[in-house]
Design an enzyme around this catalytic site. Structure first.
Site, short mmCIF file in Angstrom:
data_model
loop_
_atom_site.label_atom_id
_atom_site.label_comp_id
_atom_site.label_asym_id
_atom_site.label_seq_id
_atom_site.Cartn_x
_atom_site.Cartn_y
_atom_site.Cartn_z
N ARG A 173 -35.50 -4.35 -15.45
CA ARG A 173 -34.21 -4.82 -14.94
C ARG A 173 -34.28 -6.32 -14.60
NH1 ARG A 173 -32.21 -0.85 -10.44
NH2 ARG A 173 -30.29 -2.03 -10.82
N PRO A 178 -31.91 1.21 1.98
CA PRO A 178 -30.50 0.86 1.91
C PRO A 178 -29.82 1.27 0.61
CG PRO A 178 -31.89 -1.09 1.70
CD PRO A 178 -32.78 0.03 2.14
N ASN A 179 -28.61 1.74 0.79
CA ASN A 179 -27.69 2.09 -0.31
C ASN A 179 -28.03 3.41 -1.01
OD1 ASN A 179 -26.06 -0.32 -0.03
ND2 ASN A 179 -27.80 -1.43 -0.87
N ASN A 199 -38.80 5.04 -1.00
CA ASN A 199 -37.92 4.25 -1.85
C ASN A 199 -37.25 3.25 -0.93
OD1 ASN A 199 -36.10 3.05 -3.52
ND2 ASN A 199 -35.31 4.95 -4.42
N GLU A 233 -44.99 4.21 -3.31
CA GLU A 233 -43.76 3.46 -3.55
C GLU A 233 -43.01 4.12 -4.70
OE1 GLU A 233 -44.51 -0.62 -4.65
OE2 GLU A 233 -42.43 -0.96 -5.28
N ALA A 256 -33.59 -2.23 -2.02
CA ALA A 256 -33.72 -3.68 -2.20
C ALA A 256 -34.70 -4.32 -1.23
CB ALA A 256 -32.34 -4.33 -2.06
N ARG A 261 -23.06 5.62 -6.93
CA ARG A 261 -23.54 4.25 -7.07
C ARG A 261 -24.14 4.04 -8.47
NH1 ARG A 261 -29.24 2.06 -4.57
NH2 ARG A 261 -28.92 -0.14 -5.08
N HIS A 280 -39.35 4.23 -7.16
CA HIS A 280 -38.06 3.73 -7.61
C HIS A 280 -37.49 4.68 -8.65
CE1 HIS A 280 -38.86 0.09 -5.44
NE2 HIS A 280 -40.06 0.08 -5.99
N TYR A 336 -28.71 4.99 -11.82
CA TYR A 336 -29.36 5.89 -10.86
C TYR A 336 -29.04 7.37 -11.08
CZ TYR A 336 -30.21 1.49 -8.45
OH TYR A 336 -30.62 0.20 -8.14
#
Ligand code: DQA
Length: 147
Positions: free
Chosen positions: A112, A10-11, A79, A103, A82, A18, A105, A23
Site C-alpha cells: 500500500r 483506531p478505526n 492490530n 503485530e 494507523a 470501512r 494487519h 478490509y
C-alpha cells in the site's frame, strides 16, 4: 487456561463499512467470533478489545505485561491500525511491559502507500502477520498458542 489478548486500535470499530475493498465486509463482532473459535480450538480464553485512544492501548499493554508475568496470559495480538506507523509510545510500551506480542494487519501494508511501510511496532514484536484479511487473526492466535 491462559488468555490471548486481542487488541484493536483506531478505526477498527468501523470494520464492515470501512473501505471494504481493503478490509473486507466482516465486522469487528465477526472478527471477535472468529477469534473466539480460534482460541477455543487452541485451549485459550479470549479477551478482545478495541480503542481509538493511544493511551488506553498503552494501559492495556502494561496490564498484559503484568498478566504474562503472573502466568495467566499467553500473549497479545495487536492490530494498532494507523498508530503502527506513528507511535513510539506503543513501541516503548511493548518493550517496557516485556510482553509477547504479535503485530497484525488485515491488509498487506507493504503493498500500500509508502507511509504504511514503516512500523514502530515490528522491532518490539515477536512476529508480524499482514495481508491474510481478517483470517489473519485466527492465524496469529494459532501462532501465539504454538510459541
Ligand atoms: C491496518 C493497516 C494500517 O495501515 C491502517 O492504518 C489500519 C488497519 C490493517 O489492519 O491492515 O487502520 O492495521
Amino acid at each position: 487456561m491462559k488468555t490471548a489478548l486481542v487488541l484493536n486500535g483506531p478505526n477498527l470499530n468501523l470494520l464492515g463499512t470501512r473501505e471494504p475493498a481493503v478490509y473486507g465486509s466482516q465486522t469487528l463482532a465477526d472478527v471477535k467470533a472468529l477469534c473466539d473459535q480460534a482460541c477455543a480450538s487452541h485451549g485459550l480464553t479470549l479477551d478482545f478489545r478495541q480503542s481509538n485512544h493511544e493511551g488506553e492501548l498503552i494501559d492495556w499493554i502494561h496490564e498484559a505485561g503484568r498478566a504474562q508475568a503472573a502466568g495467566t496470559l499467553a500473549g497479545v495480538v495487536l492490530n494498532a491500525g494507523a498508530y503502527t506507523h506513528t507511535s513510539i509510545a506503543l513501541h516503548d510500551a511493548i518493550k517496557g511491559a516485556g510482553v509477547t506480542l504479535i503485530e497484525l494487519h488485515i491488509s498487506n501494508v507493504h503493498a500500500r502507500e509508502a507511509f504504511r511501510h514503516h512500523s514502530y511496532i515490528s522491532p518490539a514484536a515477536k512476529a508480524v502477520m499482514a495481508g491474510f484479511g481478517v483470517q489473519g487473526y485466527a492465524l496469529a492466535i494459532a501462532g501465539l498458542a504454538g510459541l
